[in-house]
Design a protein around this motif. Structure first.
Motif, PDB file in Angstrom:
ATOM      1  N   SER A 162     -67.330  28.142 -20.538  1.00 55.08           N
ATOM      2  CA  SER A 162     -68.609  28.349 -20.112  1.00 55.08           C
ATOM      3  C   SER A 162     -68.849  29.796 -19.894  1.00 55.08           C
ATOM      4  N   ARG A 163     -69.996  30.170 -19.015  1.00 61.13           N
ATOM      5  CA  ARG A 163     -70.157  31.438 -18.597  1.00 61.13           C
ATOM      6  C   ARG A 163     -68.822  31.964 -17.632  1.00 61.13           C
ATOM      7  N   GLN A 164     -68.461  30.816 -16.833  1.00 60.38           N
ATOM      8  CA  GLN A 164     -67.480  31.137 -15.887  1.00 60.38           C
ATOM      9  C   GLN A 164     -66.164  29.898 -16.601  1.00 60.38           C
ATOM     10  N   GLN A 165     -65.260  30.527 -16.725  1.00 55.10           N
ATOM     11  CA  GLN A 165     -63.991  29.651 -17.343  1.00 55.10           C
ATOM     12  C   GLN A 165     -62.956  29.073 -16.484  1.00 55.10           C
ATOM     13  N   THR A 166     -62.615  27.914 -16.831  1.00 52.78           N
ATOM     14  CA  THR A 166     -61.859  27.186 -15.778  1.00 52.78           C
ATOM     15  C   THR A 166     -60.636  26.705 -16.787  1.00 52.78           C
ATOM     16  N   PHE A 167     -59.344  26.956 -16.343  1.00 48.56           N
ATOM     17  CA  PHE A 167     -58.076  26.435 -17.040  1.00 48.56           C
ATOM     18  C   PHE A 167     -57.122  26.036 -15.969  1.00 48.56           C
ATOM     19  N   LEU A 168     -57.119  24.975 -15.645  1.00 48.63           N
ATOM     20  CA  LEU A 168     -55.955  24.258 -14.463  1.00 48.63           C
ATOM     21  C   LEU A 168     -55.247  23.547 -15.013  1.00 48.63           C
ATOM     22  N   GLN A 169     -53.842  23.545 -14.960  1.00 47.99           N
ATOM     23  CA  GLN A 169     -52.754  22.660 -15.277  1.00 47.99           C
ATOM     24  C   GLN A 169     -52.034  22.345 -13.876  1.00 47.99           C
ATOM     25  N   GLY A 170     -51.432  21.176 -14.139  1.00 53.79           N
ATOM     26  CA  GLY A 170     -50.711  20.609 -13.004  1.00 53.79           C
ATOM     27  C   GLY A 170     -50.002  19.532 -13.235  1.00 53.79           C
ATOM     28  N   LEU A 171     -49.125  18.951 -12.175  1.00 54.49           N
ATOM     29  CA  LEU A 171     -48.342  18.142 -12.281  1.00 54.49           C
ATOM     30  C   LEU A 171     -48.120  17.166 -10.924  1.00 54.49           C
ATOM     31  N   GLU A 172     -48.021  16.046 -10.967  1.00 53.10           N
ATOM     32  CA  GLU A 172     -48.048  15.225  -9.851  1.00 53.10           C
ATOM     33  C   GLU A 172     -46.776  14.398  -9.880  1.00 53.10           C
ATOM     34  N   TYR A 173     -46.154  14.506  -8.743  1.00 55.70           N
ATOM     35  CA  TYR A 173     -44.877  13.703  -8.447  1.00 55.70           C
ATOM     36  C   TYR A 173     -44.795  12.642  -7.315  1.00 55.70           C
ATOM     37  N   GLN A 174     -44.858  11.335  -7.596  1.00 52.31           N
ATOM     38  CA  GLN A 174     -44.972  10.231  -6.795  1.00 52.31           C
ATOM     39  C   GLN A 174     -43.818   9.435  -6.924  1.00 52.31           C
ATOM     40  N   PRO A 175     -42.466   9.443  -6.055  1.00 53.61           N
ATOM     41  CA  PRO A 175     -41.537   8.777  -6.076  1.00 53.61           C
ATOM     42  C   PRO A 175     -41.556   7.330  -5.572  1.00 53.61           C
ATOM     43  N   ASN A 176     -42.617   7.122  -4.649  1.00 49.93           N
ATOM     44  CA  ASN A 176     -43.079   5.777  -4.165  1.00 49.93           C
ATOM     45  C   ASN A 176     -44.379   5.806  -3.687  1.00 49.93           C
ATOM     46  N   ARG A 177     -44.823   4.686  -2.995  1.00 57.20           N
ATOM     47  CA  ARG A 177     -46.143   4.488  -2.648  1.00 57.20           C
ATOM     48  C   ARG A 177     -46.614   5.302  -1.477  1.00 57.20           C
ATOM     49  N   SER A 178     -45.625   5.972  -0.677  1.00 55.77           N
ATOM     50  CA  SER A 178     -45.571   6.529   0.725  1.00 55.77           C
ATOM     51  C   SER A 178     -45.887   8.008   0.393  1.00 55.77           C
ATOM     52  N   VAL A 179     -45.234   8.550  -0.630  1.00 57.51           N
ATOM     53  CA  VAL A 179     -45.099  10.053  -0.792  1.00 57.51           C
ATOM     54  C   VAL A 179     -45.712  10.503  -2.363  1.00 57.51           C
ATOM     55  N   LYS A 180     -46.352  11.714  -2.078  1.00 53.68           N
ATOM     56  CA  LYS A 180     -46.932  12.099  -3.456  1.00 53.68           C
ATOM     57  C   LYS A 180     -46.906  13.478  -3.124  1.00 53.68           C
ATOM     58  N   ALA A 181     -46.469  14.285  -4.145  1.00 48.95           N
ATOM     59  CA  ALA A 181     -46.383  15.976  -4.258  1.00 48.95           C
ATOM     60  C   ALA A 181     -47.157  16.328  -5.412  1.00 48.95           C
ATOM     61  N   SER A 182     -47.733  17.520  -5.239  1.00 44.05           N
ATOM     62  CA  SER A 182     -48.573  17.912  -6.451  1.00 44.05           C
ATOM     63  C   SER A 182     -48.595  19.239  -6.446  1.00 44.05           C
ATOM     64  N   LEU A 183     -48.792  20.203  -7.907  1.00 41.98           N
ATOM     65  CA  LEU A 183     -49.198  21.479  -8.033  1.00 41.98           C
ATOM     66  C   LEU A 183     -50.109  21.559  -8.986  1.00 41.98           C
ATOM     67  N   THR A 184     -51.007  22.490  -8.621  1.00 40.32           N
ATOM     68  CA  THR A 184     -52.285  23.122  -9.741  1.00 40.32           C
ATOM     69  C   THR A 184     -52.149  24.546  -9.774  1.00 40.32           C
ATOM     70  N   ALA A 185     -52.294  25.008 -10.937  1.00 39.53           N
ATOM     71  CA  ALA A 185     -52.367  26.541 -11.145  1.00 39.53           C
ATOM     72  C   ALA A 185     -53.101  26.741 -12.411  1.00 39.53           C
ATOM     73  N   GLY A 186     -53.609  27.967 -12.554  1.00 41.09           N
ATOM     74  CA  GLY A 186     -54.320  28.396 -13.668  1.00 41.09           C
ATOM     75  C   GLY A 186     -55.649  29.429 -13.061  1.00 41.09           C
TER      76      GLY A 186
END
Length: 548
Positions: A162-186
């Protein structure tokens, strides 16, 4: 050109609505001082089809909106106004962000892939609770995509042209129900964006942290409201419960939020350290707060103590003190007595003294077949008002069923500047039955019996997002704690509270709930009451911390 596109979308939505052989209509309207708005809407539902038409005045200007969703196998066709969930896995503090658009789109979801494609214009969404309208802005094309790589990894992509561009890519890692780690960049809104987060939750510990690098203009929700915020830079929350009767909370947050309608994003930082204890029927605790906003720093202290006398009586005392840079101290001393006469009725009495002035107030709960009234008082910490951050405010939720399905509702809100706002409205259902007596496989009717009620915590506050299993149906409580599900027969139906399926953060347990309920007609349906308890207590809020 823009007006022609808007009119074409509205006509298309209305034409699609007319194709349905049978429909259920919900009509509502009213006025809101929160957004200086008056208007109403008509919502309709048919087999594999639903939508709405909205019309009203916002700040003296006539606004309209229309939307339609049509399901075809695993796809959903969208036309009109859409508030697209713009959620990143790194949003561990607030997952209520949206991107407002107007146009045509399609969605698809299966066990591996999920995507959302849309084309049209960006829009500024005017959500008042009475009607949803929008104003078209810039041309836009968008593609949101998620793919499950395996049981632990998920790839996600958020792309907006659009007039302002957004391109965000990421990865989510969840080894079990108690822990979640994520990265987002762009790129987000033409600015560099990076976020990393960690979310861990056990029976004794809740730990959330994120680090976000973005510019002040990044805001996912285009909304004429002062209540949307973004986190920025370093943020951390920890709630630790070393013993059953002790809870320790610590937190640091950096916020970006507009404090006036359509205003620029303002920055604030909030630090919190608190301890909560309960022993038998006694509870007590203390909290320390510091915040910085508009070049001013503020320190605040909260002390409270209370006692429950069975389920019939509860007494508590609160003391608040705050001091802003270069300003005299401000103090609030308040005491409350809550008398629970029954599960359907309670009385609240409040006395408070603020800066030499004494005030008295009354509130309570009353629930009947036709009336639901909740009037409570909350002490709120407002970081965007550094000169006087603690405020005692009325929390009002009320609904009256007048005739049949017709309801009148009222609610109160506190904005970031501390002003109390009100919303009043009316709603009802209308049924169009043509084609329902046909043997056509697509015939549709609304169940004439219903089960309804309220979900509250053990302090009487409404709980949003509580999951209930009623017979074979799953229903969630709304922002006022209310729930409603329609049934084809009287029942009885088994009822169970399912904390593992709640759509709010935290660990909960059931205090009281019926094990079975009967469905009745709208005139005779009683309000069921469900009481739950947070274990451990609720951590610090993003915008305002509500104290006991």
């Amino acid at each position: 050109m823009r007006l022609q596109i808007e009119c074409a979308l509205l006509v298309l939505t209305m034409l699609l609505a007319g194709r349905a052989n049978s429909q259920v209509f919900r009509v509502q309207g009213g006025t809101s001082t929160m957004l200086n708005a008056q208007g109403g809407s008509v919502e309709f539902k048919a087999p594999k089809y639903d939508g709405s038409v909205n019309l009203g005045y916002f700040e003296g200007h006539l606004r309209f909106g229309a939307e339609n969703r049509y399901q075809f196998q695993s796809f959903t066709l969208l036309t009109g106004d859409e508030t697209v969930p713009f959620i990143l896995p790194t949003d561990v503090f607030d997952a209520s962000h949206y991107f407002s658009v107007r146009g045509i789109g399609v969605t698809h979801k299966d066990s591996i892939v999920k995507y959302y494609a849309f084309g049209g214009t960006t829009s500024t969404w005017l959500g008042t609770g009475l009607f949803n309208a929008a104003t078209s802005d810039d041309p836009v094309g968008m593609l949101f995509y998620e793919r499950k790589i395996n049981d632990h990894f998920k790839f996600f992509s958020r792309n907006i042209v659009s007039r302002q561009q957004t391109f965000l890519q990421g990865l989510e890692y969840q080894p079990n129900r108690s822990v979640k780690a994520s990265l987002t960049a762009g790129m987000g809104s033409n600015q560099r964006y990076f976020a990393a987060s960690l979310d861990a939750e056990t029976q004794k510990l809740i730990f959330r942290t994120s680090y976000v690098l973005t510019g002040n203009s990044f805001q996912r929700i285009s909304l004429a409201s002062p209540l949307s915020s973004e986190v920025n830079k370093g943020n951390v929350q920890m709630l630790y419960k070393p013993l059953e009767f002790v809870a320790l909370t610590a937190g640091h947050q950096n916020l970006l939020e507009p404090i006036t309608l359509g205003g620029a994003m303002q920055q604030a930082s909030v630090n919190q350290l608190s301890a909560d204890f309960h022993a038998e029927k006694f509870y007590f605790g203390s909290g320390l707060f510091s915040s910085s906003s508009s070049g001013l720093s503020t320190q605040g202290t909260n002390l409270y103590v209370g006692r429950r006398f069975g389920r019939l009586l509860e007494v508590n005392e609160n003391w608040f003190q705050s001091k802003s840079q270069g300003q005299p101290s401000s103090r609030i001393l308040s005491g409350t007595i809550r008398e629970n006469f029954s599960s359907r009725m309670s009385l609240l009495q409040l006395i408070s003294r603020t800066n030499g002035q004494t005030t008295f107030a009354f509130g309570g709960d009353l629930t009947s077949n036709r009336l639901m009234l909740q009037a409570d008082y909350q002490n709120i910490y407002l970081p965007f008002r550094p000169d006087h951050p603690f405020q005692q405010a009325l929390a009002l939720n009320a609904s009256v069923r007048v005739v049949g399905p017709m309801q009148i509702t009222a609610a109160s809100n506190v904005d970031p500047t501390g002003h109390l706002r009100y919303t009043f409205g009316m709603s009802t259902y209308v049924y169009r039955m043509s084609g329902m007596t046909s043997a056509h496989s697509e015939s549709f009717s609304i169940a004439k019996f219903l089960v309804q009620g309220l979900v509250k915590d053990d302090h009487g506050n409404p709980v949003e997002g509580a999951a209930l299993h009623i017979g074979k149906e799953v229903v969630y409580s709304d922002s006022t704690g209310a729930f409603l599900v329609r049934m084809g027969k009287h029942g009885p139906f088994p009822l169970s509270v399912v904390p593992d399926e709640f759509i709010i953060n935290g660990v909960f347990e059931t205090v009281s709930a019926p094990t079975s309920v009967r469905a009745e007609t709208e005139d005779a349906a009683a309000n069921q009451e469900i009481v739950i308890r947070r274990v451990p207590p609720q951590p610090m809020k993003t915008m305002a911390t509500k104290q006991k």
